[in-house]
Design a protein around this motif. Structure first.
Motif, PDB file in Angstrom:
ATOM      1  N   VAL A  69       0.841  -1.191   0.000  1.00  0.00           N
ATOM      2  CA  VAL A  69       0.000   0.000   0.000  1.00  0.00           C
ATOM      3  C   VAL A  69       0.880   1.247   0.000  1.00  0.00           C
ATOM      4  N   ASP A  70       0.616   2.151  -0.949  1.00  0.00           N
ATOM      5  CA  ASP A  70       1.235   3.475  -0.963  1.00  0.00           C
ATOM      6  C   ASP A  70       0.359   4.397  -0.126  1.00  0.00           C
ATOM      7  N   LEU A  71       0.900   4.916   0.980  1.00  0.00           N
ATOM      8  CA  LEU A  71       0.122   5.757   1.876  1.00  0.00           C
ATOM      9  C   LEU A  71       0.082   7.202   1.387  1.00  0.00           C
ATOM     10  N   GLU A  72      -1.053   7.843   1.585  1.00  0.00           N
ATOM     11  CA  GLU A  72      -1.184   9.258   1.225  1.00  0.00           C
ATOM     12  C   GLU A  72      -0.209  10.063   2.078  1.00  0.00           C
ATOM     13  N   GLY A  73       0.497  10.981   1.477  1.00  0.00           N
ATOM     14  CA  GLY A  73       1.444  11.807   2.200  1.00  0.00           C
ATOM     15  C   GLY A  73       2.803  11.165   2.414  1.00  0.00           C
ATOM     16  N   GLY A  74       2.994   9.941   1.908  1.00  0.00           N
ATOM     17  CA  GLY A  74       4.287   9.277   2.010  1.00  0.00           C
ATOM     18  C   GLY A  74       4.250   8.021   2.855  1.00  0.00           C
ATOM     19  N   GLY A  75       5.094   7.102   2.484  1.00  0.00           N
ATOM     20  CA  GLY A  75       5.199   5.832   3.185  1.00  0.00           C
ATOM     21  C   GLY A  75       4.620   4.701   2.354  1.00  0.00           C
TER      22      GLY A  75
END
Length: 130
Positions: free
Chosen positions: A75-81
């Protein structure tokens, strides 16, 4: 209410469970594990950062060699990570696709003899986005 403990130290429980990463103070690289130095810029100063509970499915695979099949996802998290976790509430390949919006959810992984719950996390498709 029973005692609840996270199964990983980067899962923060409470009213709004979320993931917390170590963030390089120089370049902003994010890590879930302890680091002596940043793998990107080699600096040694870190802070912590709460990560978004929402993201998009980058990749996934159905794992069927277990007693109960499950979906392993990136999973690509919103705002980074970026995080690897199970995708919850999905049992058919046609229900998901890369780019699907997902949201963090917690699940009880087990309970000990004293009633202490071990809490894990995963992601489920965001309501109405399946």
């Amino acid at each position: 209410m029973p005692t609840r403990v996270p199964v990983v130290d980067y899962l923060v429980l409470g009213d709004e469970p979320h993931l917390r990463a170590r963030e390089c103070s120089h370049c902003g690289a994010l890590y879930f594990d302890r680091r002596n130095a940043c793998a990107k810029c080699f600096r040694t100063e870190f802070g912590t950062r709460a990560l978004s509970n929402e993201g998009r499915l980058r990749a996934f695979t159905f794992v069927t060699r277990a007693k109960r099949p499950y979906v392993s996802a990136i999973v690509d998290l919103e705002g980074g990570g970026v995080v690897k976790a199970n995708l919850l509430e999905v049992d058919q390949p046609g229900q998901i696709r890369p780019g699907l919006p997902v949201v963090l959810d917690t699940v009880t992984a087990g309970t000990d003899d004293d009633g202490t719950e071990a809490v894990a996390f995963g992601y489920r498709p965001r309501g109405g986005d399946q």
